[in-house]
Write a protein that holds these residues in place. Sequence first.
Motif, PDB file in Angstrom:
ATOM      1  N   PHE A 128     -15.555  48.194 -34.637  1.00  0.00           N
ATOM      2  CA  PHE A 128     -14.244  47.996 -35.761  1.00  0.00           C
ATOM      3  C   PHE A 128     -13.869  47.727 -36.698  1.00  0.00           C
ATOM      4  O   PHE A 128     -15.009  47.919 -38.175  1.00  0.00           O
ATOM      5  CB  PHE A 128     -14.761  45.793 -35.075  1.00  0.00           C
ATOM      6  N   THR A 129     -12.768  48.170 -37.524  1.00  0.00           N
ATOM      7  CA  THR A 129     -12.237  47.488 -38.515  1.00  0.00           C
ATOM      8  C   THR A 129     -11.599  46.323 -39.065  1.00  0.00           C
ATOM      9  O   THR A 129     -10.143  46.655 -37.828  1.00  0.00           O
ATOM     10  CB  THR A 129     -11.484  49.115 -38.991  1.00  0.00           C
ATOM     11  N   PRO A 130     -11.698  45.948 -39.497  1.00  0.00           N
ATOM     12  CA  PRO A 130     -12.331  45.103 -40.202  1.00  0.00           C
ATOM     13  C   PRO A 130     -13.386  44.461 -39.000  1.00  0.00           C
ATOM     14  O   PRO A 130     -13.777  44.916 -38.195  1.00  0.00           O
ATOM     15  CB  PRO A 130     -12.605  43.776 -41.370  1.00  0.00           C
ATOM     16  N   ALA A 131     -14.859  44.379 -39.988  1.00  0.00           N
ATOM     17  CA  ALA A 131     -15.875  43.764 -39.160  1.00  0.00           C
ATOM     18  C   ALA A 131     -15.591  42.614 -38.567  1.00  0.00           C
ATOM     19  O   ALA A 131     -14.961  41.465 -38.811  1.00  0.00           O
ATOM     20  CB  ALA A 131     -16.923  43.698 -40.174  1.00  0.00           C
ATOM     21  N   GLU A 132     -16.147  42.369 -37.378  1.00  0.00           N
ATOM     22  CA  GLU A 132     -16.303  41.362 -36.605  1.00  0.00           C
ATOM     23  C   GLU A 132     -16.856  39.878 -37.072  1.00  0.00           C
ATOM     24  O   GLU A 132     -18.054  40.445 -36.499  1.00  0.00           O
ATOM     25  CB  GLU A 132     -16.033  41.334 -35.265  1.00  0.00           C
ATOM     26  N   PHE A 133     -16.300  39.002 -37.033  1.00  0.00           N
ATOM     27  CA  PHE A 133     -17.618  37.708 -37.493  1.00  0.00           C
ATOM     28  C   PHE A 133     -17.536  37.273 -36.323  1.00  0.00           C
ATOM     29  O   PHE A 133     -18.148  35.720 -36.019  1.00  0.00           O
ATOM     30  CB  PHE A 133     -17.019  37.446 -38.432  1.00  0.00           C
ATOM     31  N   LEU A 134     -16.426  36.752 -35.285  1.00  0.00           N
ATOM     32  CA  LEU A 134     -16.153  35.857 -34.359  1.00  0.00           C
ATOM     33  C   LEU A 134     -16.661  36.236 -32.744  1.00  0.00           C
ATOM     34  O   LEU A 134     -17.864  36.698 -32.266  1.00  0.00           O
ATOM     35  CB  LEU A 134     -14.835  35.068 -34.610  1.00  0.00           C
ATOM     36  N   ASP A 135     -15.709  36.257 -32.269  1.00  0.00           N
ATOM     37  CA  ASP A 135     -15.385  36.028 -30.612  1.00  0.00           C
ATOM     38  C   ASP A 135     -14.780  37.681 -30.281  1.00  0.00           C
ATOM     39  O   ASP A 135     -13.881  38.044 -30.803  1.00  0.00           O
ATOM     40  CB  ASP A 135     -15.204  35.116 -29.315  1.00  0.00           C
ATOM     41  N   LEU A 136     -15.034  38.357 -29.294  1.00  0.00           N
ATOM     42  CA  LEU A 136     -14.827  39.585 -28.416  1.00  0.00           C
ATOM     43  C   LEU A 136     -14.090  39.223 -26.708  1.00  0.00           C
ATOM     44  O   LEU A 136     -15.392  38.746 -25.855  1.00  0.00           O
ATOM     45  CB  LEU A 136     -15.355  40.720 -28.882  1.00  0.00           C
ATOM     46  N   GLU A 137     -13.535  39.704 -26.838  1.00  0.00           N
ATOM     47  CA  GLU A 137     -12.612  39.371 -25.483  1.00  0.00           C
ATOM     48  C   GLU A 137     -12.886  41.040 -24.603  1.00  0.00           C
ATOM     49  O   GLU A 137     -11.969  42.052 -25.135  1.00  0.00           O
ATOM     50  CB  GLU A 137     -11.708  38.590 -24.667  1.00  0.00           C
ATOM     51  N   VAL A 138     -13.487  41.008 -23.816  1.00  0.00           N
ATOM     52  CA  VAL A 138     -13.403  42.411 -22.796  1.00  0.00           C
ATOM     53  C   VAL A 138     -12.897  42.624 -21.922  1.00  0.00           C
ATOM     54  O   VAL A 138     -13.973  41.383 -21.238  1.00  0.00           O
ATOM     55  CB  VAL A 138     -15.228  43.231 -23.007  1.00  0.00           C
ATOM     56  N   GLY A 139     -11.819  42.803 -21.617  1.00  0.00           N
ATOM     57  CA  GLY A 139     -10.826  42.567 -20.243  1.00  0.00           C
ATOM     58  C   GLY A 139     -10.077  41.632 -20.090  1.00  0.00           C
ATOM     59  O   GLY A 139      -9.844  41.642 -21.678  1.00  0.00           O
ATOM     60  N   ASN A 140      -9.730  41.150 -18.884  1.00  0.00           N
ATOM     61  CA  ASN A 140      -8.754  39.764 -18.931  1.00  0.00           C
ATOM     62  C   ASN A 140      -9.845  38.448 -18.310  1.00  0.00           C
ATOM     63  O   ASN A 140     -10.179  38.530 -17.296  1.00  0.00           O
ATOM     64  CB  ASN A 140      -7.880  40.228 -18.521  1.00  0.00           C
ATOM     65  N   VAL A 141     -11.636  38.452 -19.324  1.00  0.00           N
ATOM     66  CA  VAL A 141     -11.436  37.064 -18.709  1.00  0.00           C
ATOM     67  C   VAL A 141     -11.032  36.006 -18.272  1.00  0.00           C
ATOM     68  O   VAL A 141     -11.485  35.094 -17.199  1.00  0.00           O
ATOM     69  CB  VAL A 141     -12.729  36.614 -19.548  1.00  0.00           C
ATOM     70  N   PHE A 142     -10.173  35.483 -18.501  1.00  0.00           N
ATOM     71  CA  PHE A 142      -9.726  34.185 -18.798  1.00  0.00           C
ATOM     72  C   PHE A 142      -8.713  34.522 -17.711  1.00  0.00           C
ATOM     73  O   PHE A 142      -7.685  33.376 -17.382  1.00  0.00           O
ATOM     74  CB  PHE A 142      -9.638  33.568 -19.895  1.00  0.00           C
ATOM     75  N   GLY A 143      -8.255  35.677 -17.414  1.00  0.00           N
ATOM     76  CA  GLY A 143      -7.118  35.801 -16.870  1.00  0.00           C
ATOM     77  C   GLY A 143      -5.113  35.231 -17.173  1.00  0.00           C
ATOM     78  O   GLY A 143      -4.389  35.351 -16.885  1.00  0.00           O
ATOM     79  N   SER A 144      -5.484  34.667 -18.276  1.00  0.00           N
ATOM     80  CA  SER A 144      -4.481  34.376 -19.387  1.00  0.00           C
ATOM     81  C   SER A 144      -4.147  35.105 -20.528  1.00  0.00           C
ATOM     82  O   SER A 144      -3.858  34.599 -21.051  1.00  0.00           O
ATOM     83  CB  SER A 144      -4.889  33.398 -19.067  1.00  0.00           C
ATOM     84  N   THR A 145      -4.930  35.942 -21.524  1.00  0.00           N
ATOM     85  CA  THR A 145      -4.539  36.950 -21.992  1.00  0.00           C
ATOM     86  C   THR A 145      -3.682  37.781 -21.643  1.00  0.00           C
ATOM     87  O   THR A 145      -3.762  38.545 -21.492  1.00  0.00           O
ATOM     88  CB  THR A 145      -6.020  37.485 -22.950  1.00  0.00           C
ATOM     89  N   PRO A 146      -2.321  37.788 -22.873  1.00  0.00           N
ATOM     90  CA  PRO A 146      -1.538  38.500 -22.403  1.00  0.00           C
ATOM     91  C   PRO A 146      -1.576  40.533 -23.292  1.00  0.00           C
ATOM     92  O   PRO A 146      -2.324  40.993 -23.666  1.00  0.00           O
ATOM     93  CB  PRO A 146      -0.471  38.108 -23.685  1.00  0.00           C
ATOM     94  N   GLY A 147      -1.474  40.827 -22.119  1.00  0.00           N
ATOM     95  CA  GLY A 147      -1.175  42.219 -21.910  1.00  0.00           C
ATOM     96  C   GLY A 147      -2.646  42.492 -21.843  1.00  0.00           C
ATOM     97  O   GLY A 147      -3.320  43.723 -22.136  1.00  0.00           O
ATOM     98  N   ALA A 148      -3.754  41.567 -21.973  1.00  0.00           N
ATOM     99  CA  ALA A 148      -5.220  42.202 -21.583  1.00  0.00           C
ATOM    100  C   ALA A 148      -5.567  42.512 -20.087  1.00  0.00           C
ATOM    101  O   ALA A 148      -4.867  42.514 -18.890  1.00  0.00           O
ATOM    102  CB  ALA A 148      -6.102  40.953 -21.407  1.00  0.00           C
ATOM    103  N   LEU A 149      -6.290  43.640 -19.870  1.00  0.00           N
ATOM    104  CA  LEU A 149      -6.585  44.642 -18.584  1.00  0.00           C
ATOM    105  C   LEU A 149      -8.100  44.767 -18.397  1.00  0.00           C
ATOM    106  O   LEU A 149      -9.115  45.080 -19.291  1.00  0.00           O
ATOM    107  CB  LEU A 149      -6.144  46.163 -18.777  1.00  0.00           C
ATOM    108  N   ASP A 150      -9.113  43.894 -17.218  1.00  0.00           N
ATOM    109  CA  ASP A 150     -10.274  44.272 -16.954  1.00  0.00           C
ATOM    110  C   ASP A 150     -10.685  45.891 -17.189  1.00  0.00           C
ATOM    111  O   ASP A 150      -9.906  47.069 -17.144  1.00  0.00           O
ATOM    112  CB  ASP A 150     -10.421  43.771 -15.831  1.00  0.00           C
ATOM    113  N   TRP A 151     -12.099  46.215 -17.301  1.00  0.00           N
ATOM    114  CA  TRP A 151     -12.529  47.208 -17.324  1.00  0.00           C
ATOM    115  C   TRP A 151     -12.720  48.021 -15.726  1.00  0.00           C
ATOM    116  O   TRP A 151     -12.760  46.540 -14.822  1.00  0.00           O
ATOM    117  CB  TRP A 151     -13.500  47.138 -18.088  1.00  0.00           C
ATOM    118  N   LYS A 152     -12.979  48.850 -15.613  1.00  0.00           N
ATOM    119  CA  LYS A 152     -13.496  49.000 -14.164  1.00  0.00           C
ATOM    120  C   LYS A 152     -15.170  50.576 -13.717  1.00  0.00           C
ATOM    121  O   LYS A 152     -15.141  50.585 -14.713  1.00  0.00           O
ATOM    122  CB  LYS A 152     -12.334  49.790 -13.144  1.00  0.00           C
TER     123      LYS A 152
END
Length: 195
Positions: A128-152
């Motif tokens: 990460f650049t810059p460092a991450e101080f809060l939250d990350l969503e990996v994939g499309n956890v909530f099904g509502s993040t525009p452009g987000a794709l789940d990992w397989k």
Amino acid sequence: MNTRLHTLAAAATLALGLAAGSAHAISFEGYTAGAGTVVDAYSDIGLVSFDIDFANFTPAVLDFRIDDEDLLAPITFNAVIRNYTGSGIDALRFTLSSGSFSTVGTVTRSFGGDTVVGGDAQSVLLSFTPAEFLDLEVGNVFGSTPGALDWKMGNEGFAVGERFSITVAIPEPGTYALMLAGLGLVGLLARRRRG
């Protein structure tokens, strides 16, 4: 008539039990992590999904078991990682004890920034650049993040009842700096050989 009702009730209970037994999901079997870190899992049929609230730099190891219907298609993988360490996270690593990531989807950061993906099919490193101080969503956890794709995850080689683990680790800044220095040295040597 009482006997007949009892027999019908027993048959109905057996049928319900068999029906319920036919749909098995990936089972979350627990985790180990540092003091204060909390993991919640939301896995289902063909889905590995969890939240980790990191309180320190100790890796979290999550244990799962494969069940029958999980072998019908690639396994979807997504997660929410929350940083409560009090420090910025420069990198995050996901390592599978068995199986592999067949597709690395998206990583959405709370306040943006760049994410570089490296590693291999069994161990993926996010930088990460810059460092991450809060939250990350990996994939499309909530099904509502525009452009987000789940990992397989590929399910080849898995068998019903097989157990596997996912280690989620935050490389400490000193370790990460050494790793980057090592990669830089390898790149420099490769350039000198070509030149």
